[in-house]
Design a protein around this motif. Structure first.
Motif, mmCIF file in Angstrom:
data_model
loop_
_atom_site.group_PDB
_atom_site.id
_atom_site.type_symbol
_atom_site.label_atom_id
_atom_site.label_comp_id
_atom_site.label_asym_id
_atom_site.label_seq_id
_atom_site.Cartn_x
_atom_site.Cartn_y
_atom_site.Cartn_z
ATOM 1 N N THR A 80 -22.061 30.728 65.283
ATOM 2 C CA THR A 80 -23.043 31.405 64.433
ATOM 3 C C THR A 80 -24.474 30.947 64.705
ATOM 4 O OG1 THR A 80 -22.570 29.795 62.716
ATOM 5 C CG2 THR A 80 -21.481 31.939 62.525
ATOM 6 N N THR A 81 -24.624 29.898 65.515
ATOM 7 C CA THR A 81 -25.976 29.516 65.937
ATOM 8 C C THR A 81 -26.284 30.186 67.265
ATOM 9 O OG1 THR A 81 -25.967 27.432 64.751
ATOM 10 C CG2 THR A 81 -27.477 27.601 66.602
ATOM 11 N N LEU A 82 -27.252 31.071 67.237
ATOM 12 C CA LEU A 82 -27.599 31.827 68.441
ATOM 13 C C LEU A 82 -28.930 31.334 68.975
ATOM 14 C CD1 LEU A 82 -26.913 35.390 66.980
ATOM 15 C CD2 LEU A 82 -25.318 33.956 68.250
ATOM 16 N N GLU A 83 -28.963 31.216 70.290
ATOM 17 C CA GLU A 83 -30.198 30.803 70.921
ATOM 18 C C GLU A 83 -31.077 32.031 71.096
ATOM 19 O OE1 GLU A 83 -29.051 28.341 74.158
ATOM 20 O OE2 GLU A 83 -31.146 27.841 74.611
#
Ligand SMILES: *[C@@H]1O[C@H](CO)[C@@H](O)[C@H](O)[C@H]1NC(C)=O
Ligand SMILES: *[C@@H]1O[C@H](CO)[C@@H](O)[C@H](O)[C@H]1NC(C)=O
Length: 213
Positions: free
Chosen positions: A159-162
């Motif tokens: 769920t952490t997108l760069e």
């Protein structure tokens, strides 16, 4: 004089007592919310939220509102998609963007078509399954309620997108052109039908992008 004033404001920001305008509490001030405003479509997104961070993973705000930085990160925290019937997104589906900028007279993209010569149409009309990935398309095209948790579980979805460095066009970083305040509407079209609209943001009038502190 102005420089002194700016320095003064900067120092004020560093003092804990008067931080009111400068604080950026994680999951409070850096949250971007989005949802479908038009209920008539057969697919709707509700309660979508994500928190934005800078490249060092510090909460990113400007004037106590989220400030999207490129490069940077966004952590998706909530959201669900309600789909009334099955679709075949894999076969053919597009995102049609409408983008309004506070500093622009005309929309930048209007329902999937670029309104500016420097901006190619393919930045306003995007192949959905290439963008979000075919495995995600396979899940989202099924009738039902799809939550962020479900995607995390089924796809091992991070769920952490760069957020990447902005693309450049003709040697000009798009961020030079497109930093400021913007509002977005993503429309999903499949088999010639618009099935979903998502407005970003919905907790503020506009989304701040690439603003300097
Ligand atoms: C956007 O374009 C599509 C395809 O031409 C069209 O079906 C749809 O009605 C348009 N939506 C709006 C809001 O103009
Ligand atoms: C998710 O992606 C972020 C950013 O790329 C990375 O820092 C983090 O380690 C990843 N988390 C997992 C569980 O893979």
């Amino acid at each position: 004089m102005i420089k002194i004033l700016i320095n003064f404001i900067f120092v004020l920001c560093l003092l804990p007592v008067v931080t009111s305008d400068c604080t950026c509490d994680d999951n409070v001030h850096n949250v971007v919310q989005a949802h479908s405003n038009k209920k008539l479509y057969p697919a709707r997104i509700s309660g979508f939220a994500g928190a934005v961070y800078d490249a060092d993973f510090k909460p990113s705000c400007h004037d106590q509102r989220p400030n999207v930085l490129l490069p940077g990160f966004v952590t998706l925290t909530d959201g669900k998609l309600i789909v009334d019937r099955d679709f075949d997104l894999e076969k053919d589906s597009f995102l049609r963007l409408t983008i309004h900028g506070v500093d622009f007279d005309d929309p930048i993209c209007l329902n999937g078509t670029s309104q500016y010569v420097v901006l190619p149409d393919n930045m306003c009309r995007i192949n959905l399954c290439e963008f979000i990935g075919v495995p995600m398309c396979k899940i989202l095209q099924k009738k039902g309620t799809h939550t962020l948790k479900e995607l995390q579980k089924k796809l091992n979805f991070n769920t952490t997108l760069e957020l990447p460095e902005p693309p450049s066009l003709l040697g000009l970083s798009l961020l030079d052109l497109f930093s400021g305040e913007f509002s977005f509407t993503f429309a999903v079209e499949t088999a010639g039908e618009t099935i979903l609209e998502l407005d970003i943001p919905t907790n503020h009038k506009n989304l701040q992008i690439g603003l300097e502190d």
